[in-house]
Design an enzyme around this catalytic site. Structure first.
Site, PDB file in Angstrom:
ATOM      1  N   GLU A 251     -14.250  -0.658   6.862  1.00 54.62           N
ATOM      2  CA  GLU A 251     -14.175   0.559   6.239  1.00 54.62           C
ATOM      3  C   GLU A 251     -15.478   0.795   5.428  1.00 54.62           C
ATOM      4  O   GLU A 251     -16.108  -0.273   4.967  1.00 54.62           O
ATOM      5  CB  GLU A 251     -12.990   0.707   5.195  1.00 54.62           C
TER       6      GLU A 251
ATOM      7  N   TYR B 176      -0.449  13.303   6.213  1.00 54.31           N
ATOM      8  CA  TYR B 176      -0.025  12.730   7.355  1.00 54.31           C
ATOM      9  C   TYR B 176       1.206  12.669   7.776  1.00 54.31           C
ATOM     10  O   TYR B 176       2.228  12.797   6.718  1.00 54.31           O
ATOM     11  CB  TYR B 176      -0.327  11.086   6.888  1.00 54.31           C
TER      12      TYR B 176
ATOM     13  N   ARG C  51     -11.237  13.588   1.188  1.00 52.88           N
ATOM     14  CA  ARG C  51     -12.137  12.499   1.908  1.00 52.88           C
ATOM     15  C   ARG C  51     -13.589  12.608   1.453  1.00 52.88           C
ATOM     16  O   ARG C  51     -14.389  11.439   1.670  1.00 52.88           O
ATOM     17  CB  ARG C  51     -12.423  13.389   3.292  1.00 52.88           C
TER      18      ARG C  51
ATOM     19  N   ARG D  27       1.554   6.803  -6.818  1.00 48.47           N
ATOM     20  CA  ARG D  27       0.697   7.457  -7.429  1.00 48.47           C
ATOM     21  C   ARG D  27       0.727   9.193  -7.331  1.00 48.47           C
ATOM     22  O   ARG D  27       0.660   9.861  -8.138  1.00 48.47           O
ATOM     23  CB  ARG D  27      -0.828   7.123  -6.718  1.00 48.47           C
TER      24      ARG D  27
ATOM     25  N   TYR E  88       0.926  -1.183  -0.014  1.00 43.93           N
ATOM     26  CA  TYR E  88      -0.114   0.025   0.043  1.00 43.93           C
ATOM     27  C   TYR E  88       0.975   1.205   0.128  1.00 43.93           C
ATOM     28  O   TYR E  88       0.464   2.165  -0.606  1.00 43.93           O
ATOM     29  CB  TYR E  88      -1.153   0.122   1.197  1.00 43.93           C
TER      30      TYR E  88
END
Length: 300
Positions: free
Chosen positions: A293, A173, A186, A121, A114
């Site tokens: 999730e 983050y 989000r 990306r 991940y």
């Protein structure tokens, strides 16, 4: 079935939809929730992508089943193609992207798949600074089918990205979450021409600030996730604000352990508006301490 708004009948598109039952299987008895484009007049395939579009929106999919491929390389490859595709088709804005990555938690530290995906990306998006100011809503979960599989909605007019005041912006983050930050909003609010606004809520978990809450407790994690969804609806303003979860069109739950489904059903029976369509899929999640999730679509 669910569709972005447009007049007329809808039909399943694109021509080669993702094999979702092999990627993130639905748990027994749960309904299919998928995307359809109304009145598609543009359809085609190019470089492995399959797409269909009407005047307002384009739905495109890509499935790369290369086993054991480097996740950063996969992300670079598909995002370069995606950014080329949006320009070629005349839908320059990224509204919503779903990513399904096999072995998402494999590897330790910065080598976790991940984190490598996020690295690839972000490297591509950093070459397009305007996209960093208008990042799409997104989901990244595990895939049981090898490789990386994408589905995305592209638009002619820009959506409005939204952040959650209960959470640190993912792009900000701290370093402990990897060398490259996750690049997504989000949620994204879309004002469709001649139709009701919609709010596309990203994959949303039990995270406050930047930290996972309630490790080991699937019920508490799901409740916290729903609190984050409710906050995003309030943040979106009128007519979403002040109505709780009643503007939701559907909810998708991604569950790490299918043995937790009874707990999920109990929590949702208590929290969701009566009659709301929801489904549950089995998938690994982007953090090893996340058990559940959710993602959602709301219509004004």
């Amino acid at each position: 079935m669910w569709s972005v708004p447009a007049g007329g009948d809808s039909e399943p598109v694109p021509h080669r939809p993702l094999p979702e039952e092999r990627i993130a299987p639905r748990l027994a008895g749960h309904p299919v929730i998928d995307w359809r484009i109304a009145d598609p007049h543009i359809k085609g395939e190019t470089a492995g992508w399959s797409y269909a579009a009407n005047e307002s929106v384009c739905l495109a999919t890509l499935s790369i089943t290369t086993p054991d491929a480097n996740a950063a390389d996969l992300a670079r490859h598909v995002y370069r193609q995606l950014l080329d595709l949006r320009e070629a088709l005349g839908f320059p804005h990224l509204l919503r992207v779903w990513h399904y990555l096999s072995d998402i938690n494999a590897g330790e530290g910065d080598a976790e798949r991940y984190k490598r995906f996020c690295q690839g990306r972000l490297e591509v998006l950093q070459d397009h600074p305007s996209l960093l100011d208008r990042m799409p809503a997104a989901t990244v979960v595990g895939s049981q089918l090898p490789g990386l599989h994408l589905q995305c909605l592209l638009t002619r007019t820009p959506p409005q990205p939204l952040e959650n005041p209960r959470q640190v912006r993912a792009y900000e983050y701290p370093r402990r979450y990897g060398p490259s930050r996750p690049a997504f909003a989000r949620a994204a609010r879309m004002a469709w021409p001649g139709a009701a606004d919609q709010l596309f809520i990203s994959g949303t978990a039990s995270i406050l600030g930047h930290e996972t809450r309630h490790p080991g407790d699937v019920a508490a994690q799901l409740s916290e996730s729903l609190a984050n969804v409710a906050t995003l609806l309030e943040t979106a303003g009128e007519p979403f604000a002040g109505r709780g979860l009643t503007t939701l069109e559907h909810l998708i739950v991604y569950l790490r352990d299918p043995g937790d489904i009874d707990t999920v059903e109990t929590v949702l029976a208590d929290r969701l508006p009566p009659g709301l369509a929801w489904t549950c899929r089995q998938a690994e999640l982007c953090r090893r301490d996340l058990l559940v999730e959710v993602e959602a679509l709301a219509t004004a």
